[in-house]
Write a protein that holds these residues in place. Structure first.
Motif, PDB file in Angstrom:
ATOM      1  N   ASP A  27       0.824  -1.215   0.000  1.00  0.00           N
ATOM      2  CA  ASP A  27       0.000   0.000   0.000  1.00  0.00           C
ATOM      3  C   ASP A  27       0.856   1.262   0.000  1.00  0.00           C
ATOM      4  O   ASP A  27       0.555   2.230  -0.709  1.00  0.00           O
ATOM      5  N   LEU A  28       1.922   1.267   0.789  1.00  0.00           N
ATOM      6  CA  LEU A  28       2.762   2.462   0.890  1.00  0.00           C
ATOM      7  C   LEU A  28       3.553   2.700  -0.401  1.00  0.00           C
ATOM      8  O   LEU A  28       3.738   3.850  -0.820  1.00  0.00           O
ATOM      9  N   ALA A  29       4.015   1.638  -1.035  1.00  0.00           N
ATOM     10  CA  ALA A  29       4.710   1.804  -2.313  1.00  0.00           C
ATOM     11  C   ALA A  29       3.754   2.337  -3.370  1.00  0.00           C
ATOM     12  O   ALA A  29       4.130   3.177  -4.201  1.00  0.00           O
ATOM     13  N   ALA A  30       2.503   1.870  -3.322  1.00  0.00           N
ATOM     14  CA  ALA A  30       1.504   2.372  -4.266  1.00  0.00           C
ATOM     15  C   ALA A  30       1.224   3.854  -4.039  1.00  0.00           C
ATOM     16  O   ALA A  30       0.850   4.573  -4.978  1.00  0.00           O
ATOM     17  N   ASP A  31       1.423   4.325  -2.810  1.00  0.00           N
ATOM     18  CA  ASP A  31       1.237   5.750  -2.498  1.00  0.00           C
ATOM     19  C   ASP A  31       2.435   6.593  -2.925  1.00  0.00           C
ATOM     20  O   ASP A  31       2.418   7.815  -2.762  1.00  0.00           O
ATOM     21  N   GLY A  32       3.498   5.949  -3.403  1.00  0.00           N
ATOM     22  CA  GLY A  32       4.652   6.687  -3.890  1.00  0.00           C
ATOM     23  C   GLY A  32       5.793   6.823  -2.912  1.00  0.00           C
ATOM     24  O   GLY A  32       6.775   7.515  -3.191  1.00  0.00           O
ATOM     25  N   HIS A  33       5.707   6.167  -1.770  1.00  0.00           N
ATOM     26  CA  HIS A  33       6.791   6.237  -0.790  1.00  0.00           C
ATOM     27  C   HIS A  33       7.955   5.331  -1.206  1.00  0.00           C
ATOM     28  O   HIS A  33       7.775   4.354  -1.938  1.00  0.00           O
ATOM     29  N   GLU A  34       9.123   5.641  -0.694  1.00  0.00           N
ATOM     30  CA  GLU A  34      10.306   4.813  -0.900  1.00  0.00           C
ATOM     31  C   GLU A  34      10.345   3.792   0.233  1.00  0.00           C
ATOM     32  O   GLU A  34      10.637   4.136   1.385  1.00  0.00           O
ATOM     33  N   VAL A  35      10.058   2.535  -0.090  1.00  0.00           N
ATOM     34  CA  VAL A  35       9.820   1.517   0.932  1.00  0.00           C
ATOM     35  C   VAL A  35      10.949   0.493   0.947  1.00  0.00           C
ATOM     36  O   VAL A  35      11.356  -0.021  -0.094  1.00  0.00           O
ATOM     37  N   THR A  36      11.433   0.183   2.163  1.00  0.00           N
ATOM     38  CA  THR A  36      12.397  -0.893   2.368  1.00  0.00           C
ATOM     39  C   THR A  36      11.864  -1.806   3.463  1.00  0.00           C
ATOM     40  O   THR A  36      11.551  -1.343   4.565  1.00  0.00           O
ATOM     41  N   VAL A  37      11.763  -3.088   3.160  1.00  0.00           N
ATOM     42  CA  VAL A  37      11.309  -4.081   4.136  1.00  0.00           C
ATOM     43  C   VAL A  37      12.513  -4.901   4.580  1.00  0.00           C
ATOM     44  O   VAL A  37      13.244  -5.444   3.747  1.00  0.00           O
ATOM     45  N   LEU A  38      12.713  -4.996   5.892  1.00  0.00           N
ATOM     46  CA  LEU A  38      13.813  -5.780   6.461  1.00  0.00           C
ATOM     47  C   LEU A  38      13.221  -6.989   7.177  1.00  0.00           C
ATOM     48  O   LEU A  38      12.442  -6.839   8.121  1.00  0.00           O
ATOM     49  N   GLU A  39      13.578  -8.178   6.718  1.00  0.00           N
ATOM     50  CA  GLU A  39      13.047  -9.420   7.265  1.00  0.00           C
ATOM     51  C   GLU A  39      14.192 -10.254   7.836  1.00  0.00           C
ATOM     52  O   GLU A  39      15.196 -10.498   7.162  1.00  0.00           O
ATOM     53  N   GLY A  40      14.026 -10.708   9.102  1.00  0.00           N
ATOM     54  CA  GLY A  40      15.087 -11.451   9.755  1.00  0.00           C
ATOM     55  C   GLY A  40      15.305 -12.841   9.200  1.00  0.00           C
ATOM     56  O   GLY A  40      16.430 -13.343   9.180  1.00  0.00           O
ATOM     57  N   ALA A  41      14.244 -13.503   8.748  1.00  0.00           N
ATOM     58  CA  ALA A  41      14.370 -14.854   8.206  1.00  0.00           C
ATOM     59  C   ALA A  41      14.918 -14.804   6.786  1.00  0.00           C
ATOM     60  O   ALA A  41      15.075 -13.733   6.196  1.00  0.00           O
ATOM     61  N   ASP A  42      15.159 -15.973   6.251  1.00  0.00           N
ATOM     62  CA  ASP A  42      15.672 -16.061   4.888  1.00  0.00           C
ATOM     63  C   ASP A  42      14.558 -16.172   3.857  1.00  0.00           C
ATOM     64  O   ASP A  42      14.827 -16.381   2.672  1.00  0.00           O
ATOM     65  N   GLU A  43      13.315 -16.062   4.311  1.00  0.00           N
ATOM     66  CA  GLU A  43      12.181 -16.156   3.412  1.00  0.00           C
ATOM     67  C   GLU A  43      11.111 -15.164   3.839  1.00  0.00           C
ATOM     68  O   GLU A  43      11.103 -14.691   4.986  1.00  0.00           O
ATOM     69  N   ILE A  44      10.209 -14.850   2.943  1.00  0.00           N
ATOM     70  CA  ILE A  44       9.105 -13.958   3.254  1.00  0.00           C
ATOM     71  C   ILE A  44       7.906 -14.782   3.739  1.00  0.00           C
ATOM     72  O   ILE A  44       7.891 -16.000   3.640  1.00  0.00           O
ATOM     73  N   GLY A  45       6.907 -14.086   4.284  1.00  0.00           N
ATOM     74  CA  GLY A  45       5.667 -14.751   4.682  1.00  0.00           C
ATOM     75  C   GLY A  45       5.458 -14.879   6.169  1.00  0.00           C
ATOM     76  O   GLY A  45       4.345 -15.139   6.619  1.00  0.00           O
ATOM     77  N   GLY A  46       6.522 -14.724   6.984  1.00  0.00           N
ATOM     78  CA  GLY A  46       6.360 -14.856   8.425  1.00  0.00           C
ATOM     79  C   GLY A  46       5.842 -16.238   8.786  1.00  0.00           C
ATOM     80  O   GLY A  46       6.336 -17.259   8.293  1.00  0.00           O
ATOM     81  N   LEU A  47       4.804 -16.283   9.627  1.00  0.00           N
ATOM     82  CA  LEU A  47       4.224 -17.563  10.031  1.00  0.00           C
ATOM     83  C   LEU A  47       3.487 -18.242   8.883  1.00  0.00           C
ATOM     84  O   LEU A  47       3.083 -19.400   9.006  1.00  0.00           O
ATOM     85  N   ALA A  48       3.292 -17.532   7.776  1.00  0.00           N
ATOM     86  CA  ALA A  48       2.715 -18.129   6.573  1.00  0.00           C
ATOM     87  C   ALA A  48       3.797 -18.456   5.553  1.00  0.00           C
ATOM     88  O   ALA A  48       3.498 -18.650   4.366  1.00  0.00           O
ATOM     89  N   GLY A  49       5.048 -18.517   5.982  1.00  0.00           N
ATOM     90  CA  GLY A  49       6.139 -18.901   5.101  1.00  0.00           C
ATOM     91  C   GLY A  49       5.950 -20.324   4.590  1.00  0.00           C
ATOM     92  O   GLY A  49       5.251 -21.137   5.205  1.00  0.00           O
ATOM     93  N   SER A  50       6.570 -20.643   3.464  1.00  0.00           N
ATOM     94  CA  SER A  50       6.328 -21.917   2.795  1.00  0.00           C
ATOM     95  C   SER A  50       7.609 -22.717   2.577  1.00  0.00           C
ATOM     96  O   SER A  50       8.714 -22.167   2.551  1.00  0.00           O
ATOM     97  N   LEU A  51       7.417 -24.000   2.423  1.00  0.00           N
ATOM     98  CA  LEU A  51       8.447 -24.920   1.956  1.00  0.00           C
ATOM     99  C   LEU A  51       7.909 -25.554   0.662  1.00  0.00           C
ATOM    100  O   LEU A  51       6.900 -25.109   0.137  1.00  0.00           O
ATOM    101  N   GLU A  52       8.558 -26.573   0.149  1.00  0.00           N
ATOM    102  CA  GLU A  52       8.073 -27.235  -1.058  1.00  0.00           C
ATOM    103  C   GLU A  52       7.861 -28.720  -0.809  1.00  0.00           C
ATOM    104  O   GLU A  52       8.675 -29.373  -0.162  1.00  0.00           O
TER     105      GLU A  52
END
Length: 421
Positions: free
Chosen positions: A18-43
């Motif tokens: 939402d913030l990027a769509a508003d034109g802000h300069e957005v940086t997301v810092l995630e501690g894990a090696d994957e995105i999704g948090g508790l909804a992260g996935s494997l294969e």
């Protein structure tokens, strides 16, 4: 503005979108090696699958709307799944109101009382009115002691252990009130939601950096930038920061004093096996294990909802639990833990043996389940923090819910609207 977002789960990525769509300069810092948090996935056999069982309900409008917004609506299907209860050595059907009214461990009068109390919880719109009441006391009074002993107490003990008698009725109300009999799942997995959000952020010039665990956050000058340092020593400055990690992680990063509200919330960890089996293990999608001596809370056969053909013919079975982080089920080596689970899986299916398991995966998360007591509301911090440039949007703030993709999405959008526009 230059906006930093700590955490790339449902809250962080939705806010970034939402913030990027508003034109802000957005940086997301995630501690894990994957995105999704508790909804992260494997294969599993080449198909993404959530590390911890996930589905949505027809009432989860925020998630359903986001799925539509991302162009994924054709992949969302609602399934009529089956539920069972393991009690006193026997599996019982518990999928429909008819099953509940025929539930053998309860007498007819107890079944009717259980059904009536559940209907009452469906009818009550404001669950926060139950916030100062204890769930076990409420169900003993309104559902009856026998229904409490057979159905509710084993589930509460299985989930919260020794803390079960303290759990707030507001928490139990939320589990009953918003749930629907049909469950929604995205063909190909919810991983697609998070990759679509990631792509949306990147296409608008934003960045999502994994392996960047939060170490320190400060705003030395209330009118100046917010300084964020990660454990790898990287440092960045932002005009505003949205923090979506659990309260304890934020408290450590800010050096909050011990009496600060940020330290009051208590969390259980989660452990979860994903078993790839060559045959079905249980006759249900979801099986509640209503035996407090069992080492796990629930067994979920995902391929009772999604065809095995999606996973190379494998039957996908979750074995999940919520436990303190010092509990043996959290600290034991996964291979040994699976061995210790085998006798209990054999109680659910006497034919089961570990040779059925062709492959397995194990995940654990340290902060997965808030302990929602009557005093819980006092431990919920405001979104505004002691730093003018920092906003907190974390799991504890969706009370009386305790977690869930849809509630995280809704909170992200509410916080962006209120504090960044």
């Amino acid at each position: 503005m230059r906006i930093g977002i700590i955490g790339a789960g449902a809250t962080g990525l939705t806010a970034a979108h939402d913030l990027a769509a508003d034109g802000h300069e957005v940086t997301v810092l995630e501690g894990a090696d994957e995105i999704g948090g508790l909804a992260g996935s494997l294969e599993v056999q080449g198909t993404p699958l959530e590390r911890y069982y996930h589905h949505i309900f027809a009432s989860d409008r925020a998630m359903i709307d986001l799925i539509g917004e991302l162009g994924l609506a054709p992949k969302l299907r609602f399934h009529a799944t089956t539920t069972g209860i393991y009690h006193d050595g026997v599996l019982h059907d518990f999928s429909t109101p008819r099953d509940m009214l025929a539930f053998p461990p309860l007498r007819l009068a107890d079944r009717v009382r259980f059904g009536a109390s559940s209907a009452l919880l469906k009818a009550v719109r404001d669950g926060e009115r139950f916030g100062d009441r204890r769930a076990l006391e409420w169900v003993q009074r309104w559902a009856g002691r026998r229904a409490a002993d057979v159905i509710w107490e084993p589930l509460l003990v299985g989930k919260f252990g020794a803390r079960a008698p303290e759990i707030s009725m507001a928490w139990l109300w939320a589990r009953v009130h918003f749930r629907t009999f049909k469950l929604g799942y995205l063909d190909g997995g919810f991983h697609q939601v998070y990759t679509a959000l990631l792509r949306s952020v990147q296409e608008r010039g934003g960045r999502v950096e994994t392996g960047r665990r939060l170490a320190h956050i400060a705003q030395p000058d209330p009118a100046g930038p917010v300084e964020v340092t990660t454990e790898d020593g990287a440092r960045a400055e932002f005009d505003r920061v949205l923090v979506t990690v659990p309260q304890p992680a934020f408290a450590r990063a800010t050096g909050a004093p011990e009496d600060d509200v940020l330290h009051r919330a208590e969390y259980l960890g989660a452990t979860c096996f994903v078993l790839e089996c060559d045959r079905s293990v249980i006759p249900y999608y979801w099986l509640n294990v209503n035996d407090p001596s069992a080492p796990f809370l629930a067994v979920v056969e995902h391929t009772r909802m999604v065809p095995t053909s999606e996973y190379g013919g494998r039957h996908v079975v979750y074995v999940g639990n919520y436990v303190p982080r010092d509990d043996w089920r959290f600290t034991t080596d996964p291979a040994e833990l699976l061995q210790r689970y085998e006798p209990w899986l054999q109680r659910l299916n006497p034919d089961f043996e570990l040779s059925w398991v062709q492959d397995w995966h194990f995940s654990r998360a340290g902060f997965a389940q808030p302990v929602v007591t009557p005093a819980y509301r006092e431990s919920i911090p405001p979104h505004e923090t002691s730093m003018p440039g920092v906003v907190l949007a974390t799991m504890s703030q969706i009370y009386p819910q305790d977690r869930g993709q849809s509630y995280a999405v809704a909170m992200a959008r509410r916080v962006v609207q209120q504090y960044f526009r």
